[in-house]
Write a protein that holds these residues in place. Structure first.
Motif, PDB file in Angstrom:
ATOM      1  N   ASN A 111     -83.116  31.141  -6.674  1.00 42.22           N
ATOM      2  CA  ASN A 111     -84.172  31.574  -7.583  1.00 42.22           C
ATOM      3  C   ASN A 111     -83.577  32.135  -8.868  1.00 42.22           C
ATOM      4  OD1 ASN A 111     -86.250  30.935  -5.851  1.00 42.22           O
ATOM      5  ND2 ASN A 111     -86.352  32.995  -4.953  1.00 42.22           N
ATOM      6  N   GLY A 112     -84.163  31.741  -9.960  1.00 46.06           N
ATOM      7  CA  GLY A 112     -83.731  32.285 -11.245  1.00 46.06           C
ATOM      8  C   GLY A 112     -82.642  31.477 -11.931  1.00 46.06           C
ATOM      9  N   ALA A 113     -82.080  30.521 -11.209  1.00 47.71           N
ATOM     10  CA  ALA A 113     -80.981  29.726 -11.788  1.00 47.71           C
ATOM     11  C   ALA A 113     -81.490  28.802 -12.899  1.00 47.71           C
ATOM     12  CB  ALA A 113     -80.287  28.917 -10.703  1.00 47.71           C
ATOM     13  N   LYS A 115     -84.046  26.233 -11.909  1.00 47.55           N
ATOM     14  CA  LYS A 115     -84.400  25.008 -11.184  1.00 47.55           C
ATOM     15  C   LYS A 115     -85.671  24.368 -11.735  1.00 47.55           C
ATOM     16  CE  LYS A 115     -84.157  26.097  -7.045  1.00 47.55           C
ATOM     17  NZ  LYS A 115     -85.298  26.559  -6.290  1.00 47.55           N
ATOM     18  N   THR A 116     -86.734  25.142 -11.784  1.00 46.47           N
ATOM     19  CA  THR A 116     -88.024  24.599 -12.232  1.00 46.47           C
ATOM     20  C   THR A 116     -87.925  24.079 -13.664  1.00 46.47           C
ATOM     21  OG1 THR A 116     -88.945  26.431 -10.965  1.00 46.47           O
ATOM     22  CG2 THR A 116     -90.486  25.089 -12.203  1.00 46.47           C
ATOM     23  N   LYS A 121     -87.426  19.535 -17.574  1.00 42.37           N
ATOM     24  CA  LYS A 121     -86.645  18.894 -18.633  1.00 42.37           C
ATOM     25  C   LYS A 121     -86.202  17.494 -18.213  1.00 42.37           C
ATOM     26  CE  LYS A 121     -84.350  23.159 -20.355  1.00 42.37           C
ATOM     27  NZ  LYS A 121     -83.061  23.882 -20.222  1.00 42.37           N
ATOM     28  N   ARG A 142     -91.665  30.915  -2.852  1.00 37.05           N
ATOM     29  CA  ARG A 142     -91.714  31.876  -3.956  1.00 37.05           C
ATOM     30  C   ARG A 142     -93.104  31.879  -4.590  1.00 37.05           C
ATOM     31  NH1 ARG A 142     -90.610  31.912  -9.559  1.00 37.05           N
ATOM     32  NH2 ARG A 142     -89.923  29.752  -9.610  1.00 37.05           N
ATOM     33  N   THR A 255     -76.998  25.605 -16.115  1.00 38.38           N
ATOM     34  CA  THR A 255     -77.985  26.116 -17.071  1.00 38.38           C
ATOM     35  C   THR A 255     -77.454  27.309 -17.869  1.00 38.38           C
ATOM     36  OG1 THR A 255     -78.900  27.687 -15.504  1.00 38.38           O
ATOM     37  CG2 THR A 255     -79.879  25.476 -15.532  1.00 38.38           C
ATOM     38  N   ASP A 258     -76.162  28.061 -23.246  1.00 37.30           N
ATOM     39  CA  ASP A 258     -76.422  28.536 -24.606  1.00 37.30           C
ATOM     40  C   ASP A 258     -76.234  30.046 -24.697  1.00 37.30           C
ATOM     41  OD1 ASP A 258     -78.732  28.313 -22.822  1.00 37.30           O
ATOM     42  OD2 ASP A 258     -79.827  29.347 -24.402  1.00 37.30           O
ATOM     43  N   LEU A 282     -79.215  23.996 -22.332  1.00 39.19           N
ATOM     44  CA  LEU A 282     -78.809  24.684 -23.562  1.00 39.19           C
ATOM     45  C   LEU A 282     -79.959  25.440 -24.207  1.00 39.19           C
ATOM     46  CD1 LEU A 282     -76.643  21.770 -25.024  1.00 39.19           C
ATOM     47  CD2 LEU A 282     -75.770  23.876 -24.017  1.00 39.19           C
ATOM     48  N   GLU A 284     -84.388  27.085 -23.447  1.00 34.93           N
ATOM     49  CA  GLU A 284     -85.561  27.177 -22.577  1.00 34.93           C
ATOM     50  C   GLU A 284     -86.594  26.079 -22.827  1.00 34.93           C
ATOM     51  OE1 GLU A 284     -85.894  31.787 -23.263  1.00 34.93           O
ATOM     52  OE2 GLU A 284     -86.674  31.292 -21.280  1.00 34.93           O
TER      53      GLU A 284
HETATM   54  P1  GDP Z   1     -85.920  28.935 -10.935  1.00 31.74           P
HETATM   55  O1  GDP Z   1     -86.314  30.199 -10.249  1.00 31.74           O
HETATM   56  O2  GDP Z   1     -84.562  28.480 -10.517  1.00 31.74           O
HETATM   57  O3  GDP Z   1     -86.930  27.853 -10.836  1.00 31.74           O
HETATM   58  O4  GDP Z   1     -85.733  29.320 -12.485  1.00 31.74           O
HETATM   59  P2  GDP Z   1     -86.650  29.042 -13.740  1.00 31.74           P
HETATM   60  O5  GDP Z   1     -86.689  27.592 -14.051  1.00 31.74           O
HETATM   61  O6  GDP Z   1     -87.940  29.725 -13.562  1.00 31.74           O
HETATM   62  O7  GDP Z   1     -85.793  29.746 -14.878  1.00 31.74           O
HETATM   63  C1  GDP Z   1     -85.499  31.114 -14.871  1.00 31.74           C
HETATM   64  C2  GDP Z   1     -85.370  31.603 -16.312  1.00 31.74           C
HETATM   65  O8  GDP Z   1     -84.232  31.003 -16.931  1.00 31.74           O
HETATM   66  C3  GDP Z   1     -86.563  31.236 -17.180  1.00 31.74           C
HETATM   67  O9  GDP Z   1     -86.853  32.308 -18.026  1.00 31.74           O
HETATM   68  C4  GDP Z   1     -86.061  30.036 -18.001  1.00 31.74           C
HETATM   69  O10 GDP Z   1     -86.686  29.933 -19.239  1.00 31.74           O
HETATM   70  C5  GDP Z   1     -84.602  30.377 -18.147  1.00 31.74           C
HETATM   71  N1  GDP Z   1     -83.760  29.193 -18.346  1.00 31.74           N
HETATM   72  C6  GDP Z   1     -83.674  28.080 -17.578  1.00 31.74           C
HETATM   73  N2  GDP Z   1     -82.752  27.221 -18.066  1.00 31.74           N
HETATM   74  C7  GDP Z   1     -82.255  27.786 -19.191  1.00 31.74           C
HETATM   75  C8  GDP Z   1     -81.241  27.390 -20.162  1.00 31.74           C
HETATM   76  O11 GDP Z   1     -80.596  26.334 -20.093  1.00 31.74           O
HETATM   77  N3  GDP Z   1     -81.014  28.280 -21.176  1.00 31.74           N
HETATM   78  C9  GDP Z   1     -81.679  29.459 -21.285  1.00 31.74           C
HETATM   79  N4  GDP Z   1     -81.368  30.253 -22.298  1.00 31.74           N
HETATM   80  N5  GDP Z   1     -82.598  29.857 -20.393  1.00 31.74           N
HETATM   81  C10 GDP Z   1     -82.899  29.035 -19.366  1.00 31.74           C
END
Ligand code: GDP
Length: 303
Positions: A111-113, A115-116, A121, A142, A255, A258, A282, A284
Motif C-alpha cells: 500500500n502506498g507504493a 500501485k493504483t 497510467k 483496503r 515510482t 521524480d 515520474l 502523479e
Molecule cells: P497504492 O496504495 O499502491 O495503490 O498507491 P497509490 O497509487 O494510491 O499512490 C500513493 C501516492 O503516491 C498517491 O498520492 C500518488 O499520487 C503518489 N504517486 C504514485 N506514483 C507516483 C510517482 O511516480 N511520483 C509521485 N511524485 N507520486 C506518485
C-alpha cells in the motif's frame, strides 16, 4: 525532456555531486575515488555494487591513462549502463504481451507504493497504443481501493471489473478474465491488495490469484509487475524479495523517481535481484509513466 525534468532532483544531488566532485578534484586520485564512493552510496546504488564499480573505474582509468577528472564522466556513465545490463547484455525492456490473444498483467506491491496510480497510467498508455484494456479491482481489502481504481479507469477510459469490498480477490480476478474475454480485450490488468502487515496471508492470497490466472488463460500471467517506491531505499529491496517468493516477479515499476535523490536504487534492484525495471513513475499525472531504458536513465542523470 519529461525524463530530464522528472530526474531533476536525482540529478541535482547524484550527478550534481559528481559534477561538483569533478570540479573540485581535477586530478584523479585515491581521495577522489573515496568521495565518489560516498556519493554513489548515498544515491542508493548499493554498497557492493559501488565497490565493484569503483574497482572497475580504477582499472579503466589506468588502462585509458586518464589523469583529469573531467575525462572520467563518460567512463562512469558507461560503467553504470554496463552494471545495469550485466555481462549477458540481455536488454530486457518493455512488456512481454501476447499480440494475438488476451494478455494478463498482475500488479503487486505494498500500500502506498503507487500501485493504483501506475495501473491507471499503464492502462492509459496501452490504450493509446490501440489496445483494449480492462482492469480488475483485486484489492478488496483496503478501504477505498476499488473506488480509487474506478477513478483511474475513468481517466484512462477503460472498464473496471469489481465486486464489493471484502469479497474474494480470486473471484474478482476470475470475473475480470471472463469479462475481458467476452469483451475481446487485449490486456487485463489485475490490481491486488498490499497489506504487508499480514504477510503470510497476503502472499497466500496472491498465490491463489496467480493460480486462477494460470488456469484460465494460457501462458498467463504474461507479466507480474511489482510496484516499488524509489524513495524507500533498502526497504524496497526487501519488499522485492518478499514478493518474488510468492509471485515470480517479472518486472519492476519504480515510482516516485521524480521525488528522490536516490535514483541509484535502479541499479541495486537490477544487480541484487536481477529483476528488470520496466517502467518508472515520474509524477502523479496520467502520463507520468515512462518505459525504462538504462541508457537514457544514466545519461539523463548527467545531462
Ligand atoms: P497504492 O496504495 O499502491 O495503490 O498507491 P497509490 O497509487 O494510491 O499512490 C500513493 C501516492 O503516491 C498517491 O498520492 C500518488 O499520487 C503518489 N504517486 C504514485 N506514483 C507516483 C510517482 O511516480 N511520483 C509521485 N511524485 N507520486 C506518485
Amino acid at each position: 525532456t519529461k525524463y530530464k525534468e522528472g530526474m531533476k532532483k536525482s540529478r541535482q544531488t547524484f550527478s550534481g555531486k559528481i559534477n561538483d566532485l569533478i570540479a573540485r578534484y581535477r586530478k584523479v586520485d585515491e581521495d577522489f575515488f573515496e568521495e565518489l564512493e560516498e556519493v554513489l552510496i548515498s544515491a542508493d546504488v548499493g554498497v557492493t555494487t559501488v565497490m565493484d564499480l569503483v574497482e572497475e573505474l580504477k582499472m579503466e582509468v589506468k588502462r585509458q591513462n586518464i589523469k583529469d577528472t573531467k575525462d572520467i564522466k563518460e567512463v562512469i556513465s558507461e560503467k553504470l549502463v554496463e552494471i545495469y545490463y550485466g555481462d549477458d547484455d540481455e536488454k530486457i525492456e518493455g512488456l512481454k504481451l501476447d499480440e494475438e490473444d488476451l494478455s494478463v498483467i498482475l500488479v503487486v506491491g505494498v500500500n502506498g507504493a503507487g500501485k493504483t496510480t501506475s495501473i491507471g497510467k499503464l492502462a492509459n498508455q496501452l490504450k493509446s497504443q490501440g489496445k483494449k484494456v480492462v482492469l480488475a479491482a483485486g484489492d478488496t481489502f483496503r478501504a477505498g481501493a476499488i473506488e480509487q481504481l474506478e477513478v483511474w479507469g475513468e481517466r484512462a477510459g477503460v472498464d473496471v471489473i469489481k465486486q464489493g469490498a471484502g469479497s474474494d480477490p480470486a473471484a474478482v480476478i476470475f470475473d475480470g478474465i471472463k469479462s475481458a474475454k467476452a469483451k475481446n480485450a487485449d490486456v487485463l490488468i489485475c490490481d491486488t491488495a498490499g497489506r504487508l502487515q499480514n504477510k503470510i496471508n497476503l502472499m497466500n492470497e496472491l498465490s491463489k490469484v496467480k493460480r486462477v490466472i494460470e488456469r484460465e488463460v494460457p501462458n498467463a500471467p504474461h507479466e507480474v509487475l511489482l510496484v516499488l517506491d524509489a524513495t524507500t531505499g533498502q526497504n524496497a529491496l526487501n519488499q522485492a524479495k518478499t514478493f518474488s517468493e510468492a509471485t515470480n516477479v517479472s518486472g519492476i515499476v519504480l515510482t516516485k523517481l521524480d521525488g528522490t535523490a536516490k535514483g541509484g536504487i535502479v541499479l541495486a534492484i537490477r544487480k541484487e535481484l536481477n529483476i528488470p525495471v520496466k517502467y518508472v513513475g515520474l509524477g502523479e499525472k496520467i502520463d507520468d509513466l515512462q518505459e525504462f531504458n538504462a541508457h537514457a536513465f544514466v545519461y539523463g542523470l548527467f545531462a
